[in-house]
Design a protein around this motif. Structure first.
Motif, short mmCIF file in Angstrom:
data_model
loop_
_atom_site.label_atom_id
_atom_site.label_comp_id
_atom_site.label_asym_id
_atom_site.label_seq_id
_atom_site.Cartn_x
_atom_site.Cartn_y
_atom_site.Cartn_z
N ARG A 2 6.08 -7.20 2.30
CA ARG A 2 6.66 -7.44 0.98
C ARG A 2 5.81 -8.45 0.24
O ARG A 2 5.53 -9.54 0.75
CB ARG A 2 8.09 -7.98 1.09
N ASP A 3 5.39 -8.10 -0.97
CA ASP A 3 4.69 -9.03 -1.85
C ASP A 3 5.74 -9.96 -2.45
O ASP A 3 6.62 -9.53 -3.20
CB ASP A 3 3.98 -8.24 -2.96
N ARG A 4 5.66 -11.23 -2.12
CA ARG A 4 6.71 -12.16 -2.52
C ARG A 4 6.67 -12.52 -4.00
O ARG A 4 7.61 -13.13 -4.51
CB ARG A 4 6.64 -13.43 -1.68
N LEU A 5 5.60 -12.15 -4.68
CA LEU A 5 5.53 -12.38 -6.12
C LEU A 5 6.16 -11.23 -6.89
O LEU A 5 6.97 -11.43 -7.80
CB LEU A 5 4.08 -12.58 -6.57
N TYR A 56 5.30 -2.35 0.77
CA TYR A 56 4.34 -1.30 1.06
C TYR A 56 4.00 -1.34 2.54
O TYR A 56 4.31 -2.30 3.24
CB TYR A 56 3.07 -1.45 0.22
N GLU A 57 3.38 -0.28 3.03
CA GLU A 57 3.08 -0.15 4.46
C GLU A 57 1.59 -0.17 4.70
O GLU A 57 0.81 0.38 3.92
CB GLU A 57 3.69 1.13 5.01
#
Length: 435
Positions: free
Chosen positions: A6-9, A14-15
């Motif tokens: 998970r992109d925290r921004l 995505y995998e």
């Protein structure tokens, strides 16, 4: 290995699909939990936790007379939860001379961590310092008294390292160095496997070599605080002591009487005993003796240790030990033996009488498709044993050879040059690389 991130921004998920995964995600490792690593020990032991308060302040005026990177203050008073506490340590740790610091103070775990706001933390820093100076709090973090290590650090194609597999107190200062050793051990093995220079079996040696170190480090760090007991006892403070009790104890230490002498002697013994917790555990850090498929034994018995193996490093070139440091010279400038090795490649060290190893090592490198650097140490060569240190530490004849892994560990050793030993270099490399 499939990993979901998970992109925290952006909160986008995505995998990623990869051949291997390294979990270097700290003491709360999700990777270690997800792959089900088994652990021994526990987290959050004892009744207190600690808070690191990183701050800026000019403390040069209070350090000039005795410069150090860490100061310990034995104090009584209120803890962070506002309750009276007996004698305890607060710590001031230098980050950058002499303006950036970390103050470490305690709190009761049962009450939970207090609000980490500047108005609550700055008075605690002032109390620890004993003087009020302008302070800017930069950051805070909490940590507990841990004693936990992974029984295994690998599952399939997933490897865990660092605090993810050894969670312990900072006593002895063994944290960062041990984490770096894990990475140093695994990185070259993964690189060679991915490049096709080694078989996948090489990766099994990571767990064989590093899992026992995780236990050793954790147990040593856990036992460190135990060394404080005799120091507290020497102060002869009552339970739930106050600042006044501490002041009286200090005054009694100054009495010119036989009783005062007894107290001072007990205090000195108590201070000396803390070296077990605070002293540099060079042996714990450097006396590793790996036994694995990536080490080719030479049949010699384990020499043991002449001094305490916890606190004193003992140089050895027996396969499985770390390459010893010795000063050589190159063009009359000092160069360590450590600077000749590593850098992602295997290295063969020999003496002037071992010139035959050069061609043998080159042939082995070509056969295996790997980089193998050979250094001949002696008069007229690029590196000279000008001080005789290497002759004393190498434990081989001038014609002998040491095969050093990319992580500076001795992989194979020939006490002297013979045709039989020369013929063993390539097969030894093949076994080490699981080829």
């Amino acid at each position: 290995v499939s990993v979901r991130l998970r992109d925290r921004l952006s909160e986008q998920e995505y995998e990623v699909r990869a051949k291997y995964l390294i979990g270097a995600d700290g003491a709360r490792s999700k990777v270690a939990a997800d792959i089900g690593l088994a652990f021994d020990g526990a987290l959050g032991l004892g009744e207190t936790g600690s808070i690191n308060i990183e701050f800026k302040a000019d403390l040069s005026a209070w350090c000039d007379h005795r410069r150090s990177d860490m100061y310990w203050m034995l104090q009584t008073g209120e803890n962070l939860n506002g309750h009276p506490q007996g004698p305890g340590f607060a710590v001031i740790r230098m980050v950058r001379p002499w303006t950036r610091w970390v103050c470490v103070v305690g709190y009761e775990l049962a009450k939970g961590a207090p609000a980490l706001t500047a108005d609550k933390l700055i008075p605690l820093v002032h109390r620890t310092l004993g003087v009020e100076v302008p302070i800017e709090v930069i950051s805070t973090s909490t940590w507990g008294f841990n004693r936990q290590y992974a029984l295994n650090n690998t599952k399939g194609r997933v490897f865990c390292m660092g605090d993810a597999v050894h969670r312990h107190t900072p006593f002895g200062g063994l944290g960062a160095n041990t984490c770096i050793q894990d990475a140093y051990n695994l990185a070259w093995k993964l690189a060679m496997v991915v490049k096709g220079q080694a078989g996948p079996g090489l990766l099994a040696s990571y767990e064989t070599e590093r899992a026992p170190i995780a236990r050793q480090i954790t147990e040593h760090a856990f036992n460190g605080p135990m060394s404080l007991g005799s120091l507290f006892q020497a102060l002869e403070l009552p339970p739930g002591s106050s600042a006044q009790d501490m002041a009286r104890s200090i005054e009694r230490m100054k009495e010119p009487t036989p009783e005062g002498a007894r107290r001072r002697a007990a205090l000195r013994r108590g201070m000396d005993s803390t070296l077990g917790g605070f002293g540099a555990a060079h042996g714990v850090e450097l006396n590793q003796r790996y036994v694995s498929s990536a080490i080719e034994p030479d049949g010699t018995p384990d020499p043991g240790f002449q001094r305490d193996p916890v606190y004193f490093y003992q140089a050895s070139t027996r396969p499985g030990a770390h390459l010893p440091h010795a000063w050589l010279t190159r063009a009359q400038h000092k160069v360590s033996t450590l600077d000749l090795c590593g850098k992602g490649r295997f290295t063969l060290l020999t003496g002037l009488a071992g010139q035959a190893w050069v061609a043998t090592a080159a042939a082995a490198a070509r056969a295996l498709g790997i980089e193998l650097q050979t250094h001949v140490i002696g008069p007229g060569q690029a590196y000279v044993d000008s001080y005789g240190e290497w002759a004393r530490l190498s434990e081989i004849d001038e014609s002998g050879a040491l095969l050093v892994r990319p992580d500076m560990m001795i992989a194979w050793r020939a006490a002297s040059h013979t045709q039989a030993m020369q013929d063993q270099l390539l097969p030894a490399l093949q076994r080490i690389l699981s080829r």
